[in-house]
Write a protein that holds these residues in place. Structure first.
Motif, PDB file in Angstrom:
ATOM      1  N   VAL A  38      -0.791  -0.830  -4.491  1.00 56.50           N
ATOM      2  CA  VAL A  38       0.097  -0.738  -5.645  1.00 56.50           C
ATOM      3  C   VAL A  38       0.637  -2.105  -6.065  1.00 56.50           C
ATOM      4  CG1 VAL A  38       0.744   1.644  -5.177  1.00 56.50           C
ATOM      5  CG2 VAL A  38       2.089  -0.204  -4.171  1.00 56.50           C
ATOM      6  N   ARG A  50       0.832  -1.196   0.000  1.00 56.73           N
ATOM      7  CA  ARG A  50       0.000   0.000   0.000  1.00 56.73           C
ATOM      8  C   ARG A  50       0.874   1.255   0.000  1.00 56.73           C
ATOM      9  NH1 ARG A  50      -5.289  -1.416   1.102  1.00 56.73           N
ATOM     10  NH2 ARG A  50      -5.574  -3.549   1.879  1.00 56.73           N
ATOM     11  N   SER A  51       0.339   2.289  -0.605  1.00 54.16           N
ATOM     12  CA  SER A  51       1.101   3.528  -0.700  1.00 54.16           C
ATOM     13  C   SER A  51       1.289   4.170   0.665  1.00 54.16           C
ATOM     14  CB  SER A  51       0.368   4.517  -1.607  1.00 54.16           C
ATOM     15  OG  SER A  51       0.964   5.789  -1.535  1.00 54.16           O
ATOM     16  N   THR A 103       1.383  -6.719 -10.085  1.00 53.76           N
ATOM     17  CA  THR A 103       1.445  -5.261 -10.112  1.00 53.76           C
ATOM     18  C   THR A 103       0.388  -4.758 -11.098  1.00 53.76           C
ATOM     19  OG1 THR A 103       3.064  -5.125 -11.900  1.00 53.76           O
ATOM     20  CG2 THR A 103       3.915  -5.408  -9.647  1.00 53.76           C
ATOM     21  N   ALA A 104       0.334  -3.440 -11.285  1.00 51.39           N
ATOM     22  CA  ALA A 104      -0.661  -2.883 -12.201  1.00 51.39           C
ATOM     23  C   ALA A 104      -0.508  -3.441 -13.603  1.00 51.39           C
ATOM     24  CB  ALA A 104      -0.551  -1.357 -12.214  1.00 51.39           C
ATOM     25  N   TYR A 112       8.385   6.310  -5.923  1.00 51.54           N
ATOM     26  CA  TYR A 112       7.350   7.339  -5.872  1.00 51.54           C
ATOM     27  C   TYR A 112       7.958   8.723  -6.104  1.00 51.54           C
ATOM     28  CZ  TYR A 112       4.431   3.898  -3.322  1.00 51.54           C
ATOM     29  OH  TYR A 112       3.717   2.806  -2.931  1.00 51.54           O
ATOM     30  N   VAL A 149       7.594   0.116 -10.418  1.00 51.52           N
ATOM     31  CA  VAL A 149       7.402  -0.919  -9.396  1.00 51.52           C
ATOM     32  C   VAL A 149       8.300  -2.083  -9.765  1.00 51.52           C
ATOM     33  CG1 VAL A 149       5.798  -2.464  -8.228  1.00 51.52           C
ATOM     34  CG2 VAL A 149       5.018  -0.201  -8.995  1.00 51.52           C
ATOM     35  N   VAL A 181      -0.911   7.441  -7.039  1.00 52.26           N
ATOM     36  CA  VAL A 181      -1.680   7.112  -5.839  1.00 52.26           C
ATOM     37  C   VAL A 181      -2.308   8.388  -5.315  1.00 52.26           C
ATOM     38  CG1 VAL A 181      -0.379   5.057  -5.190  1.00 52.26           C
ATOM     39  CG2 VAL A 181       0.391   7.305  -4.403  1.00 52.26           C
ATOM     40  N   VAL A 200       8.947   0.318  -4.787  1.00 53.63           N
ATOM     41  CA  VAL A 200       8.111   1.254  -5.522  1.00 53.63           C
ATOM     42  C   VAL A 200       8.809   2.603  -5.530  1.00 53.63           C
ATOM     43  CG1 VAL A 200       5.824   2.271  -5.771  1.00 53.63           C
ATOM     44  CG2 VAL A 200       6.068   0.000  -4.735  1.00 53.63           C
ATOM     45  N   MET A 215      -6.024  -1.445  -8.606  1.00 53.42           N
ATOM     46  CA  MET A 215      -4.618  -1.216  -8.264  1.00 53.42           C
ATOM     47  C   MET A 215      -4.139   0.043  -8.990  1.00 53.42           C
ATOM     48  SD  MET A 215      -1.478  -3.948  -8.568  1.00 53.42           S
ATOM     49  CE  MET A 215      -2.353  -5.171  -7.578  1.00 53.42           C
ATOM     50  N   ALA A 216      -3.480   0.922  -8.258  1.00 54.81           N
ATOM     51  CA  ALA A 216      -2.989   2.157  -8.854  1.00 54.81           C
ATOM     52  C   ALA A 216      -1.887   1.856  -9.856  1.00 54.81           C
ATOM     53  CB  ALA A 216      -2.474   3.089  -7.765  1.00 54.81           C
ATOM     54  N   ILE A 220       3.684   7.295  -9.554  1.00 48.05           N
ATOM     55  CA  ILE A 220       4.404   6.019  -9.476  1.00 48.05           C
ATOM     56  C   ILE A 220       5.351   5.961 -10.671  1.00 48.05           C
ATOM     57  CG2 ILE A 220       4.214   3.506  -9.480  1.00 48.05           C
ATOM     58  CD1 ILE A 220       1.414   3.810  -8.314  1.00 48.05           C
TER      59      ILE A 220
END
Length: 771
Positions: free
Chosen positions: A115, A44-45, A71-72, A137, A55, A108, A135, A103-104, A52
């Motif tokens: 994520v 989670r973010s 993942t996304a 960010y 990942v 986010v 991740v 999922m982002a 993002i």
């Protein structure tokens, strides 16, 4: 079937569920056996707002025990989780609804947004794998308050919503309100920020997705399997409906946030399908605080216009509702229509206008929690009445009495267009003043003053408009051995449905309630249902079960006629038996079911969901001016819940609802800091009410049957939560000489209010030192 032909209803039957639940027989989602199930943990973010940039799950996929990392990129085919209600602005344009994916992918928008998902052979391996997901960010500025989100220069959250405005919603006749204010002899005003709250249920959310022979069964705590089934299949997973079965066993509390479909449910199903393995996820308490839907979060200004005699002329409310990062399942109609439904209260107010700007922010999405817009509206209204009384030198009870709707004024069409079905507010006021010993208040206040304490009392006239979906089919089967099985689409989360429905069917069939088994929560076995929400379960399932029971009885008429050697037209049904009218010749339901091999009845909901239960609450508090600590000393309520199926269940609903409202008034606050970090992410920081802090509740029931359904009942589950915060707010203000304190009225806030007012308490002590 009409209520008065169902003997046995209204009796205090003890809950049929309790022996099983209290002896360890509860079967919650985490209790469902699934040997070999993989364990899921979500990454989670930690940021409220960030791009993002990448990942990297390479290290996580190589960890011992890790089976897969999604993942996304791997779930790119999953779709938008839509709202199922809508609002429109004055020009008719629908609210703005940006995509809400499980999922982002590129950004986010609140702390706790998913994520990545790690699936492993055990929970420890899954957590280790989640720690290894990297991740990258790029943090962005965040905004957490709705009014700040709408201010010029605020961080833009969705490109689809310029200025973070979801909708500018209005209802009522603004011109009529302006005209009434122009001629008013008095105008009372209040400003109010409603705190954001959490549900705080005992059972956190969970999901068990089990793959078998090309099909997935999702077991999850919910407030109705059919909404989940429909949204997950049609919108998020893009599956044919026959591929998914949704099952809900026992549920340890719902209160609203277990109604929406959530990303974790969709992702567990997706993983089970692709891995052809069972997937289990169990939420921890911090995930509940960060990622489940929140509630309330409103800032508003309200004004009440009165004539020289104190009669209400008009009401105006303007505010900003914080929707959070996304539009959740039913939230469009929560701070808007939910507030508007009850905004006139139990009063005759000729003109009302409400305008709400609905804003996106970098916080968890907001949706229904017990009350769903009504507590916020009623705090505004009831504070206005007390302010008007104080400013004009009137008694608060007398001012209310002057403006209450009369019993013969029902059905009453409000200035916002809602039709209140039945009621007798004046009788409720008389009764609550008696229950709360209003004549003895002056002596109690003097006794408190003698001990250096401040005492105040507050009234709250309140109501609820039951809602939910009447999309219901109920089935009743009388088996050959006399047992009865009944299936319905509403879903108990602890309210006692198995008792209430069994009691109703026992009355319809003339049998003992212990012979009836209620089945809920299975999309395979129950054709359709709207689930439980809006305090309407007994209205929907109760009336539909009554009709299904009649259909089952009717299906046995030919066999009963054969057994009695009579014509069907000569038969009558009387309390568990078919009889030849005017004779003592009869055969019982069980005898006919045994001969016929069982009886079956089915019915669709065909009545009106809407009812308007009402109550008037009276609270008394004591405040220690040296600390600001509030003690709720007395709480009484007179209420009209319509006809009562079971007074034991009613009392339980009332006590739980009052406790929820009191917690909102005195302690609960899901507050974020300026960067979007949740400061109440655990129960160490989020203060729910405890039993020791609550008084003995006393109540009286003055039922006026609803004409809107054949049982005469009114939904009651949210009514006490609607009324309690306003009663507490008025009681605290009364103790403080009218000083305003924001909810929750914590000890530091009350101490600050006392200090700001340079108040000297009744025994002459000066302002207390800072705590």
């Amino acid at each position: 079937m009409a209520f008065d032909v169902l003997p046995g209803l209204g009796q205090p039957l003890r809950r049929l569920e309790d022996p099983r639940l209290l002896t360890g027989g509860g079967r919650f989602t985490s209790d469902v056996a699934a040997p070999g199930a993989l364990q899921a943990v979500f990454v989670r973010s930690p940021h409220a707002h960030a791009r993002i940039l990448g990942v990297d799950a390479t290290a996580a996929r190589g960890m011992p025990g890790v089976v897969a990392v999604f993942t996304a990129a791997e779930v790119a085919g999953l779709g938008h989780n839509p709202a199922v209600t809508e609002i429109r602005d004055a020009a008719g344009a629908r609210h703005i609804e940006p995509p809400r994916l499980p999922m982002a992918a590129d950004r986010v928008r609140h702390v706790g947004e998913i994520v990545a998902m790690v699936v492993a052979e055990c929970a420890h391996a899954a957590r280790d794998g989640a720690e290894a997901v990297l991740v990258d960010y790029d943090p962005l500025p965040a905004v957490t308050q709705g009014d700040a989100a709408l201010a010029p220069g605020a961080p833009q959250i969705h490109a689809e919503a310029p200025g973070n405005l979801c909708c500018d919603w209005q209802k009522g006749d603004a011109a009529a309100v302006e005209a009434a204010f122009a001629k008013a002899a008095q105008v009372a005003r209040v400003s109010y920020r409603s705190p954001r709250i959490l549900a705080g249920y005992l059972e956190t959310r969970a999901a068990l997705a089990q793959w078998s022979e090309g099909r997935v069964t999702l077991t999850t705590p919910s407030q109705g399997v059919h909404l989940l089934h429909r949204v997950l299949c049609d919108h998020v997973l893009h599956w044919p409906r026959e591929r998914l079965r949704v099952v809900t066993p026992d549920v340890g509390g719902g209160f609203g946030p277990k109604l929406p479909p959530y990303p974790e449910q969709a992702l567990a199903c997706f993983a089970a399908w692709h891995l052809q393995r069972d997937i289990r996820w169990v939420q921890d308490r911090t995930e509940h605080h960060l990622a489940d839907t929140h509630a309330r979060d409103l800032v508003a200004e309200a004004a009440l216009a009165l004539d020289a005699e104190g009669r209400f002329l008009a009401l105006r409310v303007q505010g900003v509702a914080n929707f959070g990062a996304y539009v959740s399942t039913v939230n469009p109609t929560i701070p808007t229509g939910g507030m508007a439904k009850v905004l006139g209260g139990l009063y005759d107010i000729p003109a009302i206008h409400i305008g709400l700007r609905c804003a996106f922010s970098n916080t968890a999405p907001v949706d229904a929690v017990r009350g769903a817009g009504k507590p916020e509206a009623l705090v505004l209204l009831e504070r206005l009445v007390d302010v008007a009384a104080r400013e004009s030198g009137r008694d608060p009870a007398a001012l209310r009495r002057l403006n209450l709707l009369r019993r013969d004024a029902y059905p009453h069409r409000t200035a916002l267009g809602y039709r209140y079905d039945s009621g007798d507010p004046a009788a409720l006021l008389d009764e609550v003043l008696r229950l709360g010993d209003a004549p003895g208040f002056a002596a109690r206040r003097a006794a408190s003053a003698a001990r250096g304490l401040l005492r105040g009392r507050g009234l709250s006239c309140h109501l609820h408009g039951s809602g939910g979906w009447g999309d219901e089919t109920s089935i009743v089967e009388v088996h050959a051995d006399g047992r009865i099985t009944a299936r319905t689409g509403t879903q108990s989360q602890g309210q006692g449905h198995a008792t209430a429905y069994a009691q109703l069917l026992a009355a319809a069939f003339g049998v003992e309630a212990s012979q009836v088994t209620i089945e809920q929560g299975d999309s395979d076995r129950i054709p359709r249902g709207g689930g439980t929400g809006g305090s309407s379960s007994t209205i929907i399932s109760g009336t539909t079960f009554a009709r299904a029971a009649q259909a089952a009885i009717d299906s046995g008429l030919p066999m009963a006629a054969e057994m009695l050697e009579a014509a069907v037209v000569d038969l009558a049904w009387d309390n568990g038996a078919y009889e030849i009218a005017g004779t003592d010749r009869r055969v019982t339901l069980a005898q006919v079911a045994a001969r016929q091999g069982g009886l079956r009845g089915q019915a669709d909901f065909a009545e009106t969901v809407e009812t308007w239960p009402a109550g008037i609450a009276l609270a008394e508090v004591e405040i220690d001016p040296e600390t600001g600590q509030v003690v709720l000393d007395r709480f009484a309520c007179a209420l009209d819940p319509g006809r009562v199926v079971n007074p034991v269940l009613l009392a339980g609903q009332l006590q739980g609802g009052w406790a929820a409202g009191i917690g909102q008034a005195l302690s609960e606050d899901a507050v974020y800091d300026a960067d979007g970090q949740m400061l109440a992410a655990t129960l160490m920081d989020y203060a729910m009410p405890r039993a020791a802090e609550l008084p003995d509740f006393v109540h009286a029931v003055l039922p006026v049957p609803s004409p809107n359904n054949s049982l005469g009942i009114k939904g009651v589950g949210e009514l006490p939560t609607n009324g309690a915060p306003a009663a507490l707010a008025n009681a605290v203000a009364d103790a403080l000489g009218g000083a305003h304190v924001e909810l929750p009225m914590t000890a530091p806030r009350i101490w600050q209010a006392l200090r700001a007012a340079s108040r000297v308490n009744p025994v002459g002590r000066k302002n207390p030192p800072a705590p």
